[in-house]
Design an enzyme around this catalytic site. Structure first.
Site, PDB file in Angstrom:
ATOM      1  CD  GLU A  78      14.127  53.357 -11.652  1.00 45.94           C
ATOM      2  OE1 GLU A  78      13.039  53.251 -12.321  1.00 45.94           O
ATOM      3  OE2 GLU A  78      14.877  54.298 -11.800  1.00 45.94           O
ATOM      4  CB  CYS A 110      17.297  57.842 -12.320  1.00 43.74           C
ATOM      5  SG  CYS A 110      17.097  56.398 -13.347  1.00 43.74           S
ATOM      6  CG  HIS A 232      20.547  59.753 -14.396  1.00 43.69           C
ATOM      7  ND1 HIS A 232      20.819  58.379 -14.146  1.00 43.69           N
ATOM      8  CD2 HIS A 232      19.480  59.528 -15.503  1.00 43.69           C
ATOM      9  CE1 HIS A 232      19.943  57.486 -14.656  1.00 43.69           C
ATOM     10  NE2 HIS A 232      19.154  58.191 -15.457  1.00 43.69           N
TER      11      HIS A 232
HETATM   12  P1  HMG Z   1      17.347  53.688 -30.792  1.00 46.52           P
HETATM   13  O1  HMG Z   1      16.039  54.096 -31.499  1.00 46.52           O
HETATM   14  O2  HMG Z   1      17.696  52.336 -31.099  1.00 46.52           O
HETATM   15  O3  HMG Z   1      18.670  54.444 -31.538  1.00 46.52           O
HETATM   16  O4  HMG Z   1      17.268  53.982 -29.211  1.00 46.52           O
HETATM   17  P2  HMG Z   1      18.730  55.835 -32.322  1.00 46.52           P
HETATM   18  O5  HMG Z   1      18.326  55.353 -33.705  1.00 46.52           O
HETATM   19  O6  HMG Z   1      18.366  57.098 -31.645  1.00 46.52           O
HETATM   20  O7  HMG Z   1      20.422  55.644 -32.306  1.00 46.52           O
HETATM   21  C1  HMG Z   1      21.007  56.184 -31.213  1.00 46.52           C
HETATM   22  C2  HMG Z   1      22.248  57.043 -31.575  1.00 46.52           C
HETATM   23  O8  HMG Z   1      23.037  56.266 -32.353  1.00 46.52           O
HETATM   24  C3  HMG Z   1      21.668  58.150 -32.647  1.00 46.52           C
HETATM   25  O9  HMG Z   1      22.579  59.272 -32.262  1.00 46.52           O
HETATM   26  C4  HMG Z   1      22.326  57.602 -33.891  1.00 46.52           C
HETATM   27  O10 HMG Z   1      22.422  58.727 -34.914  1.00 46.52           O
HETATM   28  C5  HMG Z   1      23.668  56.971 -33.464  1.00 46.52           C
HETATM   29  P3  HMG Z   1      21.988  60.617 -31.616  1.00 46.52           P
HETATM   30  O11 HMG Z   1      21.389  61.073 -32.829  1.00 46.52           O
HETATM   31  O12 HMG Z   1      21.286  60.326 -30.472  1.00 46.52           O
HETATM   32  O13 HMG Z   1      23.232  61.522 -31.380  1.00 46.52           O
HETATM   33  N1  HMG Z   1      23.932  55.776 -34.663  1.00 46.52           N
HETATM   34  C6  HMG Z   1      25.169  55.574 -34.793  1.00 46.52           C
HETATM   35  N2  HMG Z   1      26.342  56.271 -34.338  1.00 46.52           N
HETATM   36  C7  HMG Z   1      27.451  55.866 -35.066  1.00 46.52           C
HETATM   37  N3  HMG Z   1      27.530  54.751 -36.158  1.00 46.52           N
HETATM   38  C8  HMG Z   1      26.172  54.344 -36.421  1.00 46.52           C
HETATM   39  C9  HMG Z   1      25.284  54.592 -35.913  1.00 46.52           C
HETATM   40  N4  HMG Z   1      23.872  54.172 -35.939  1.00 46.52           N
HETATM   41  C10 HMG Z   1      23.020  54.990 -35.401  1.00 46.52           C
HETATM   42  N5  HMG Z   1      26.283  53.287 -37.279  1.00 46.52           N
HETATM   43  C11 HMG Z   1      17.204  55.131 -27.022  1.00 46.52           C
HETATM   44  C12 HMG Z   1      18.048  54.841 -28.421  1.00 46.52           C
HETATM   45  C13 HMG Z   1      18.283  55.765 -26.399  1.00 46.52           C
HETATM   46  C14 HMG Z   1      16.082  55.837 -27.532  1.00 46.52           C
HETATM   47  C15 HMG Z   1      16.901  53.475 -26.496  1.00 46.52           C
HETATM   48  O14 HMG Z   1      18.201  52.823 -26.313  1.00 46.52           O
HETATM   49  C16 HMG Z   1      16.223  53.615 -25.157  1.00 46.52           C
HETATM   50  O15 HMG Z   1      14.907  53.871 -25.419  1.00 46.52           O
HETATM   51  N6  HMG Z   1      16.634  53.505 -24.132  1.00 46.52           N
HETATM   52  C17 HMG Z   1      16.206  53.779 -22.852  1.00 46.52           C
HETATM   53  C18 HMG Z   1      15.454  54.997 -22.508  1.00 46.52           C
HETATM   54  C19 HMG Z   1      16.693  56.029 -21.989  1.00 46.52           C
HETATM   55  O16 HMG Z   1      17.670  55.475 -21.314  1.00 46.52           O
HETATM   56  N7  HMG Z   1      16.546  57.306 -21.827  1.00 46.52           N
HETATM   57  C20 HMG Z   1      17.354  58.133 -21.424  1.00 46.52           C
HETATM   58  C21 HMG Z   1      16.716  59.499 -20.863  1.00 46.52           C
HETATM   59  S1  HMG Z   1      15.786  58.973 -19.653  1.00 46.52           S
HETATM   60  C22 HMG Z   1      16.563  58.591 -18.188  1.00 46.52           C
HETATM   61  O17 HMG Z   1      17.791  58.947 -18.178  1.00 46.52           O
HETATM   62  C23 HMG Z   1      15.695  58.082 -17.033  1.00 46.52           C
HETATM   63  C24 HMG Z   1      16.023  56.443 -16.964  1.00 46.52           C
HETATM   64  O18 HMG Z   1      17.390  56.231 -16.555  1.00 46.52           O
HETATM   65  C25 HMG Z   1      14.964  55.840 -16.064  1.00 46.52           C
HETATM   66  C26 HMG Z   1      14.868  56.327 -14.782  1.00 46.52           C
HETATM   67  O19 HMG Z   1      14.648  57.429 -14.447  1.00 46.52           O
HETATM   68  O20 HMG Z   1      14.365  55.457 -13.714  1.00 46.52           O
HETATM   69  C27 HMG Z   1      15.801  55.704 -18.329  1.00 46.52           C
END
Ligand code: HMG
Length: 386
Positions: A78, A110, A232
Site C-alpha cells: 500500500e 495490510c 498482523h
Molecule cells: P492513543 O490514543 O494515543 O493511545 O492511540 P491510547 O490512549 O488508546 O493508549 C494506548 C494504550 O496505552 C491503552 O491501552 C492505554 O491504557 C495504555 P489499552 O486500553 O488499549 O489496553 N497506556 C498505558 N499503559 C501503561 N502505562 C501508561 C499508559 N498510558 C496509556 N502510562 C492508537 C493508540 C493505536 C489508536 C494509535 O496509535 C493509532 O491510531 N495507531 C494507528 C492505527 C492502528 O494501528 N490500528 C490498529 C488496527 S487497524 C490495522 O491493524 C490496519 C493497519 O495496519 C493498516 C492497514 O491495514 O493497512 C493499521
C-alpha cells in the site's frame, strides 16, 4: 501434494528510533509506548528506501531461488511507487527473472500480501513444477506528532511458495470476512495515512473473532489444536488483545502455550514496527526463528487489512524447518541499524515523504550489496545496487 512456504527473506532499513526517546520528545509516559502500545523501536526509511528497493532487498537473499522455476511474482503493497506500473516489474528486473514470469501488484491495505500468498498457493497446486515469489513491502507513515506515530515502521518480507515446501505447508481452506468501513485509508494525494485509531482496533478485533470462529467451525478445530496463533501486528498490543480473546476460557496449558508463542512471534514486530502487508509474515519469521517447534505444529494466521478485510488460515511446520532459516542473519540486520536522535528522525522522515527533484542522484548509506532508490531521471525511477 503439499504446497507452502519454502523460503523467507526479510529486509528493514538501516535506521531506527527508540520509543523511550520518542516518548520523551512527545511528552508521553514511556510505559504508554513500551507497555500500552507494546513497541520498543521502529525502523525508519530515508529517501533512498521505498517499497520497491525494500522488496528487492528482502527477495535477493532468499537462500535458493531456482530462477527457471519461478512462474509467478506478486507484490503486495500500500506504499506503491506508481499508479500504473507494478512494483514487481522492478524486482523482476533486479533479480533477472525469466520474461515468462506472470507479475503484478495487489492492494487491500495490510491484507495485500495474504491475497498474494493465497493466489500463489492455488497457482502452485495447478502448476506444481513452478514456484511463486510473494513480496509484502511497506512504509507505515502517520506523521510527526500524530497518535499513530508510535505505530510506524518500514520493511519487507518475501516468500518463496512451492510444492513440497521446507518451512510451512499451507492447509486447504480459509475463512474470510470483508466490509466497507473507514477505519484507515490513504488518499492518493497524501503520503501519510488517515486513521480512526480507536475504531480501527475495534474492527480488527471484531474481524479476528468472526474469522477465527468461522475457521474453527469449518475445519472442526478447537483452540487447543493450535500450537501458535499469529497475527498482523500494527503494534504488539493489538495482537496481544486478539490473543487474549482467543485464549479466554481455555485450559491452563493451552493458554500458556499460546501466550508464550504469541510473545515469541511479536519479538521482531516490537522492534521493527508496522510493516503493513508484511507484518503477519514478520510474526511468522519471529516465531520460527526464536522457538523450537515440533514437525506438524499447527499455526493459525490472522491477516487483517483496513477498509476492511480479514482472513484466518493455517499451516503446519515441516520437519527440520530451522535449516531453512537464518536467525543470526536477522539479528545482524536488526543490529546494523543506526539509532536516530529525534530531530534527525524528523528531518529524514519529512524529506522521505516526497521524491527528490527529477534528475537528482541520491546516494545511499546502506551496506554493500543492498539495492536503493537513486532518484528519477526523466521521471523514471532508478534503482541501483550499492
Ligand atoms: P492513543 O490514543 O494515543 O493511545 O492511540 P491510547 O490512549 O488508546 O493508549 C494506548 C494504550 O496505552 C491503552 O491501552 C492505554 O491504557 C495504555 P489499552 O486500553 O488499549 O489496553 N497506556 C498505558 N499503559 C501503561 N502505562 C501508561 C499508559 N498510558 C496509556 N502510562 C492508537 C493508540 C493505536 C489508536 C494509535 O496509535 C493509532 O491510531 N495507531 C494507528 C492505527 C492502528 O494501528 N490500528 C490498529 C488496527 S487497524 C490495522 O491493524 C490496519 C493497519 O495496519 C493498516 C492497514 O491495514 O493497512 C493499521
Amino acid at each position: 501434494m503439499q504446497v507452502g512456504i519454502d523460503q523467507i527473506g526479510f529486509y528493514t532499513p538501516n535506521k531506527y528510533v527508540d520509543m523511550v526517546d520518542l516518548a520523551h520528545a512527545r511528552n508521553e509516559d514511556v510505559d504508554k509506548y513500551l507497555i500500552g502500545i507494546g513497541q520498543s523501536q521502529m525502523s525508519v526509511a530515508d529517501q533512498t528506501q521505498d517499497a520497491v528497493s525494500m522488496g528487492i532487498n528482502a527477495t535477493q537473499y532468499l537462500p535458493q531461488i531456482d530462477r527457471e522455476q519461478v512462474g509467478l511474482l506478486i507484490f503486495g503493497t500500500e506504499s506503491g511507487v506508481d499508479q500504473s506500473k507494478s512494483a514487481s516489474l522492478f524486482v523482476k528486473s533486479a533479480l533477472n527473472l525469466a520474461p515468462e514470469v506472470r507479475t503484478f501488484e495487489v492492494k487491500e491495505a495490510c491484507f495485500g500480501m495474504t491475497a498474494g500468498v493465497m493466489i500463489a498457493r492455488d497457482y502452485v497446486r495447478l502448476h506444481p513444477y513452478h514456484s511463486a515469489i510473494v513480496i509484502g513491502s511497506d512504509l507505515a507513515r502517520y506523521g510527526i506528532g500524530t497518535s499513530g506515530e508510535v505505530t510506524q515502521g518500514a520493511g519487507s518480507v518475501s516468500l518463496l511458495i512451492k510444492a513440497n515446501p521446507r518451512i510451512l505447508t499451507l492447509n486447504d481452506g480459509h475463512s474470510a470476512f470483508s466490509q466497507d468501513v473507514n477505519d484507515f485509508w490513504r488518499p492518493n494525494n497524501s503520503a501519510t495515512a488517515l486513521v480512526d485509531g480507536k475504531y480501527s482496533t475495534q474492527v480488527y478485533l471484531d474481524f479476528f473473532q468472526r474469522t477465527f470462529t468461522d475457521y474453527q467451525k469449518l475445519k472442526k478445530l478447537q483452540t487447543s489444536d493450535f500450537t501458535a496463533l499469529i497475527y498482523h501486528l500494527p503494534f504488539t498490543k493489538m495482537g496481544l488483545k486478539a490473543n487474549r480473546l482467543a485464549i479466554a476460557d481455555q485450559d491452563e496449558a493451552t493458554s500458556e502455550l499460546l501466550a508464550t508463542n504469541f510473545t515469541t512471534a511479536a519479538c521482531y514486530g516490537r522492534v521493527v514496527g508496522n510493516i503493513y502487508t508484511a507484518s503477519l509474515y514478520l510474526s511468522l519469521l519471529s516465531l520460527l526463528e526464536n522457538s523450537i517447534l515440533p514437525a506438524d505444529a499447527l499455526i493459525g494466521l490472522f491477516s487483517y487489512g483496513s477498509g476492511a478485510m480479514g482472513e484466518f488460515f493455517s499451516g503446519k511446520t515441516v520437519a527440520n524447518y530451522e535449516k531453512m532459516l537464518n536467525p543470526s542473519g536477522t539479528k545482524k540486520l536488526l543490529q546494523r541499524r543506526q539509532k536516530l536522535a529525534i530531530p534527525e528522525y524528523e528531518r529524514i522522515f519529512t524529506t522521505a515523504l516526497s521524491d527528490p527533484i527529477d534528475g537528482t542522484t541520491l546516494i545511499s548509506d546502506e551496506e554493500a550489496g543492498y539495492w536503493y532508490f537513486a532518484g528519477t531521471k526523466n521521471r523514471i525511477r532508478q534503482y541501483r545496487q550499492k
